[in-house]
Write an enzyme that holds these catalytic residues in place. Structure first.
Site, PDB file in Angstrom:
ATOM      1  N   CYS A  40       0.739  -1.175   0.159  1.00  0.00           N
ATOM      2  CA  CYS A  40      -0.026   0.009  -0.214  1.00  0.00           C
ATOM      3  C   CYS A  40       0.825   1.418   0.022  1.00  0.00           C
ATOM      4  O   CYS A  40       1.966   1.129   0.486  1.00  0.00           O
ATOM      5  CB  CYS A  40      -1.031  -0.062   0.972  1.00  0.00           C
ATOM      6  SG  CYS A  40      -1.886   1.635   1.211  1.00  0.00           S
ATOM      7  N   ASP A  42       0.382   3.690   1.698  1.00  0.00           N
ATOM      8  CA  ASP A  42       0.393   4.447   3.052  1.00  0.00           C
ATOM      9  C   ASP A  42       1.803   4.642   3.587  1.00  0.00           C
ATOM     10  O   ASP A  42       2.601   3.865   3.487  1.00  0.00           O
ATOM     11  CB  ASP A  42      -0.409   3.443   4.050  1.00  0.00           C
ATOM     12  CG  ASP A  42      -0.651   4.137   5.339  1.00  0.00           C
ATOM     13  OD1 ASP A  42       0.148   4.478   5.929  1.00  0.00           O
ATOM     14  OD2 ASP A  42      -2.000   3.925   5.502  1.00  0.00           O
ATOM     15  N   ARG A  44       2.867   4.765   6.436  1.00  0.00           N
ATOM     16  CA  ARG A  44       3.412   4.293   7.688  1.00  0.00           C
ATOM     17  C   ARG A  44       3.953   2.860   7.548  1.00  0.00           C
ATOM     18  O   ARG A  44       4.117   1.979   8.250  1.00  0.00           O
ATOM     19  CB  ARG A  44       2.160   4.251   8.744  1.00  0.00           C
ATOM     20  CG  ARG A  44       1.785   5.381   8.933  1.00  0.00           C
ATOM     21  CD  ARG A  44       0.283   5.579   9.583  1.00  0.00           C
ATOM     22  NE  ARG A  44      -0.700   5.119   8.850  1.00  0.00           N
ATOM     23  CZ  ARG A  44      -2.159   4.992   9.242  1.00  0.00           C
ATOM     24  NH1 ARG A  44      -2.517   5.074  10.334  1.00  0.00           N
ATOM     25  NH2 ARG A  44      -2.947   4.582   8.183  1.00  0.00           N
ATOM     26  N   HIS A  96      -2.130  -3.838   5.056  1.00  0.00           N
ATOM     27  CA  HIS A  96      -2.055  -3.433   6.361  1.00  0.00           C
ATOM     28  C   HIS A  96      -3.337  -3.376   6.816  1.00  0.00           C
ATOM     29  O   HIS A  96      -4.356  -2.817   6.313  1.00  0.00           O
ATOM     30  CB  HIS A  96      -1.140  -2.250   6.388  1.00  0.00           C
ATOM     31  CG  HIS A  96      -1.620  -1.061   5.969  1.00  0.00           C
ATOM     32  ND1 HIS A  96      -2.130  -0.127   6.494  1.00  0.00           N
ATOM     33  CD2 HIS A  96      -1.806  -0.542   4.744  1.00  0.00           C
ATOM     34  CE1 HIS A  96      -2.808   0.871   5.940  1.00  0.00           C
ATOM     35  NE2 HIS A  96      -2.464   0.744   4.417  1.00  0.00           N
ATOM     36  N   CYS A  99      -6.175  -0.109   6.870  1.00  0.00           N
ATOM     37  CA  CYS A  99      -5.798   0.551   5.599  1.00  0.00           C
ATOM     38  C   CYS A  99      -7.200   1.606   5.169  1.00  0.00           C
ATOM     39  O   CYS A  99      -8.293   1.097   5.017  1.00  0.00           O
ATOM     40  CB  CYS A  99      -5.929  -0.543   4.544  1.00  0.00           C
ATOM     41  SG  CYS A  99      -5.363   0.157   3.046  1.00  0.00           S
TER      42      CYS A  99
HETATM   43 ZN    ZN Z   1      -3.520   1.133   3.136  1.00  0.00          ZN
END
Ligand code: ZN
Length: 207
Positions: A40, A42, A44, A96, A99
């Site tokens: 992803c 993302d 993080r 994750h 999400c």
């Molecule tokens: Zn995500």
């Protein structure tokens, strides 16, 4: 502009060279990663850090909600290069928990183009609607959907013609499904690994 990032970069490069003077010179010549990470976007979920790999060791493709859509030219180009040229041994689809992309796919709000991108997740949700709706806790339901999404993307990767052709050629590739926890930094293997079918040679000989 962005002076702190440029300062960070100079410090990082100096650290790498002091630990290994030939590091960048070697990488300049070629990359030979054994792994393709499909994860992803993302912020993080930084691929290399999570699994402790240096530059040159992990080929990475990231998009919103770690999708591997069979019609997406960007993902397919990455996959083909990883399989045919780099000859990676392992492909990890890494979702994750928590999400935002997965959440946005099923929260009923309209956001424009990203709704189209996230459509495959709505399909996964609809297929497992009974089991998911029976879960009383909304966060647990979302986390389960994150896992189911990873499972679907593992299936997509394993069904892809580049991977199938590589297996038929005898190339050694395994496709794994992982989910990363933002809460504790740990990766969970969903044990969905697909490897070259052991009897594929005999099947090829069939009429
Ligand atoms: Zn995500």
């Amino acid at each position: 502009m962005l002076e702190h990032l440029k300062t960070n970069n100079r410090a990082w490069a100096a650290r790498m060279i002091s630990a290994d003077p030939g590091f960048f010179r070697r990488l300049e010549g070629q990359q030979a990663p054994q792994y393709l990470w499909i994860g992803c976007s993302d912020s993080r979920v930084p691929a290399n850090e999570i699994v402790g790999l240096d530059p040159g060791e992990l080929f990475v493709h990231r998009n919103v909600a770690n999708l591997a859509p069979p019609q997406d030219a960007n993902y397919l180009s990455v996959l083909q290069f990883a399989v045919d040229v780099l000859k990676v041994k392992h492909i990890m689809v890494v979702g994750h928990y928590g999400c935002g992309g997965v959440r946005a796919a099923v929260d009923g709000k309209r956001r424009g183009l990203v709704d189209h991108w996230l459509h495959p997740i709505r399909e996964v949700y609809n297929e497992h609607r009974h089991a998911l709706d029976a879960m009383p806790d909304a966060a647990a339901r979302l986390d389960r959907l994150c896992e189911l999404n990873v499972a679907r993307q593992v299936k997509n990767v394993a069904a892809d013609v580049f991977v199938q052709d590589a297996w038929a050629r005898g190339q050694d590739i395994s496709v794994h499904g992982w989910v990363y926890s933002l809460a504790n930094g740990l990766v969970k293997d969903l044990n969905l690994t697909v490897s070259r079918p052991p009897n594929s040679e005999t099947r090829e000989l069939d009429p």
